[in-house]
Design an enzyme around this catalytic site. Sequence first.
Site, short mmCIF file in Angstrom:
data_model
loop_
_atom_site.label_atom_id
_atom_site.label_comp_id
_atom_site.label_asym_id
_atom_site.label_seq_id
_atom_site.Cartn_x
_atom_site.Cartn_y
_atom_site.Cartn_z
N GLU A 158 -3.62 -2.56 -5.76
CA GLU A 158 -4.62 -2.39 -4.71
C GLU A 158 -5.36 -1.07 -4.98
OE1 GLU A 158 -3.43 -3.46 -0.83
OE2 GLU A 158 -5.17 -2.53 0.14
N LYS A 195 4.02 2.07 6.07
CA LYS A 195 2.72 1.93 6.74
C LYS A 195 2.95 0.96 7.89
CE LYS A 195 -1.93 0.05 5.80
NZ LYS A 195 -2.90 -0.29 4.73
N GLU A 222 -3.76 -1.59 9.84
CA GLU A 222 -4.47 -2.61 9.06
C GLU A 222 -3.64 -3.88 8.91
OE1 GLU A 222 -5.67 -0.41 5.51
OE2 GLU A 222 -7.43 0.35 6.59
N ARG A 234 3.68 6.98 7.48
CA ARG A 234 2.26 7.31 7.39
C ARG A 234 1.60 7.39 8.78
NH1 ARG A 234 -0.99 3.82 4.22
NH2 ARG A 234 -2.09 5.43 3.06
N ARG A 254 -12.56 6.27 15.51
CA ARG A 254 -11.45 6.15 14.55
C ARG A 254 -10.92 7.51 14.13
NH1 ARG A 254 -11.58 2.66 8.91
NH2 ARG A 254 -10.11 3.96 7.76
N LYS A 276 -3.10 11.53 5.94
CA LYS A 276 -4.24 11.60 5.01
C LYS A 276 -4.99 12.90 5.24
CE LYS A 276 -4.99 6.71 4.14
NZ LYS A 276 -5.93 5.61 3.85
N ASP A 289 -10.67 8.26 5.88
CA ASP A 289 -10.03 7.50 4.80
C ASP A 289 -10.53 7.94 3.42
OD1 ASP A 289 -8.57 5.66 3.47
OD2 ASP A 289 -9.69 3.91 4.11
N GLU A 324 -10.98 5.36 -5.11
CA GLU A 324 -11.53 4.25 -4.32
C GLU A 324 -12.95 4.53 -3.84
OE1 GLU A 324 -9.12 3.21 -0.96
OE2 GLU A 324 -10.57 1.74 -0.22
C1 GCV Z 1 -3.21 0.30 0.91
C2 GCV Z 1 -7.78 2.08 2.81
C3 GCV Z 1 -7.81 1.20 1.60
C4 GCV Z 1 -6.67 0.19 1.64
C5 GCV Z 1 -5.35 0.95 1.78
C6 GCV Z 1 -5.42 1.79 3.04
C7 GCV Z 1 -4.16 2.64 3.24
O1 GCV Z 1 -8.12 1.36 3.95
O2 GCV Z 1 -9.05 0.56 1.50
O3 GCV Z 1 -6.70 -0.55 0.45
O4 GCV Z 1 -4.26 0.07 1.83
O5 GCV Z 1 -6.51 2.66 2.96
O6 GCV Z 1 -4.23 3.83 2.93
O7 GCV Z 1 -3.17 2.13 3.70
#
Ligand code: GCV
Length: 677
Positions: free
Chosen positions: A166, A288, A292, A325, A342, A366, A371, A399
């Site tokens: 990913e 996590k 999401e 996380r 957010r 983070k 993000d 990313e």
């Molecule tokens: C692993 C962002 C990324 C996702 C990632 C997420 C995270 O949203 O696009 O791919 O998922 O961060 O850090 O959990």
Amino acid sequence: MSTVTTPSPAWLPDAALAPLGTGLVHLPDDGPLTDTLRGEVEHATAVHGGRLTDRPETADLLLLTRRTAGAVAARVEAVRYALDADRRPGELVTARPRPGRWVTARRSGVTVVVGDDPAALLHGAFALLRRPLLDGDVVGEAPAHPVRMLDHWDNIGAHPVMGRVERGYAGDSLFFDDDGVRADLSRVERYARLLASTGINAVAINNVNVHAREARLLTDDLPDVARVAEVLRRWGIRTHLSVGFAAPVTLGGLPTADPLDPDVAAWWAATTARVYDAVPDFGGYLVKADSEGQPGPFGYGRDHADGANVLARALAPHGGTVHWRAFVYDHRQDWRDRSTDRARAAHDHFAPLDGRFEPNVVLQVKHGPMDFQVREPVSPVIAAMPRTALAVELQVTQEYTGQQRHVCYLGPAWSQVLRFAFDDAGDSVATRATGGLAAVSNAGTSPFWTGHPLAQANLYAFGRLACEPSVDPDRLLEEWVHLTFPKAAPDVRASVHRLMACSWQVYESYTAPLGVGFMVRPGHHYGPDVDGYEYTPWGTYHFADRDGIGVDRTMATGTGYTGQYPEPWRSRYESLDACPDELLLFFHHVPYGHRLSSGTTVVQHVYDTHFAGVEAVEQMVGEWAALRGRLEEDVHAEVTERLAEQLRSAREWRDQLCTYFWRHSGIPDEHGRRIHP
Ligand code: GCV
């Protein structure tokens, strides 16, 4: 494409190993980590003409632990000099209290490394490669954080678009193929060597989005996880697993994963005990949850302290850690609702829980509130939880920063985050990250490890910054260039350095003006799409209309996010005049004609930076072209190809953003440059 079939040596080519291999080397310790180091020295001496010796007094280089140094000190003055270092002022004074420390000294032509433990000796020996010593030098280094972790977002099953990794831009997973853990782990061994040379000591091998197949790494696949751990252990790296919060249900067949249910706690305890039977030095779990679509404690009416603590209690008897996380937000937001923000979410969820976590929970935050955007303020969570161990999470995989098709050296961005001080007391983000640093890896099976050969510098810089957060990122770049291209002429190295040094600012200039994020194509996140996320549920809006742009996050008229910061930042971000230009649109909604402290208007800034960004990439292309024939051919060809894509993409960004802002504002470019109607 490149013709390389074996992975590149990256920053450890044989030529860079000279400091370990040219003379007589004395290495008296034994044990697994010392055997690894011995292998390095044997290789280096075979290449550079030296050899190992049992006689310390004849050695040019002595690699010792505290255990062996005492006995040798009487016979070798340089060792006494190194051991005495604690009594001399300088860098060593700050290095002393931290575990994992080594001291390096050079005296009368003899070099000595004394590690406080075998891992420290391994790190100290690698440090010799980047920091050749002069006679009389004594250097002490100790990792600032006990845990320096890389997280892999690797899966076993491949996603139809993203592949097995990913947000991976460097080929396939190093750890997995279709069947599970790879049979051949020789690349993992080479990877571990690279990581160890930078001081990384923890790796989570699977994606934080834990799918059904990967969930079984925790149970059925333990023998295979143990094979990975065996390889990583040789390099001083502990293996961690991402686990799903619903595992008691999905793997254990229980009716619930409620963290307060005794059967759930018993399941985690028994499962974890089996993990330690297979992997005695297992590092712990990465989770996590409620994020999401991943399951979490909210599903059972519990909070995240309840959730993290049940796993922590299962790990505690074995010395393991939960990295939990803080990336928790509503990903099903209604874009019509301008009050939900957010950016506030992590602080809203976690700050009230400060002091409630078990001691072996590390809350992984983070670095910014959104993000991993090109530019974000530092997350206020880092200032809000003094009674919780925090790890700051960075994203080495690019990313949102060019996906390893664009040159984007992130050392300066990370350094800015780590040095950020919340208050006048000078406590930096790095010092508040008592749980260490973690980052999403950018490596895979690509011949250059990282797809783009120059993206290796980000992997290198992360490991080095995790050990030494205050080090100048420019110096790290210099180290990386020297190690990676040891045979190149000085002007060639200077040219590579120049091209990379400001590449983050260049990338920012043609993509993300004044702190606006997410103007990328939804889904894959590459290339411009100004309104791509504007009406989606992800909470990532810029609110551009005909009059202005930006998110009002003030307490006075906006979402109140600025109030999550301590002073002086709360007032600074709240005030339109005091807010730093580079974050203006993150905190404020302003008219296009608003004048920045730089003197230019918002819209003119967008035009100017986008034209300048493309020009900077054109210069990069020219500078790199001039290096043809003066660097390894395969590296040159690969970077050339990627720079061509970077230039195409930068022009696309410039044209789309300039047109968008012109159409919305109706304000022409002061310099009359061509903007498409
Ligand atoms: C692993 C962002 C990324 C996702 C990632 C997420 C995270 O949203 O696009 O791919 O998922 O961060 O850090 O959990």
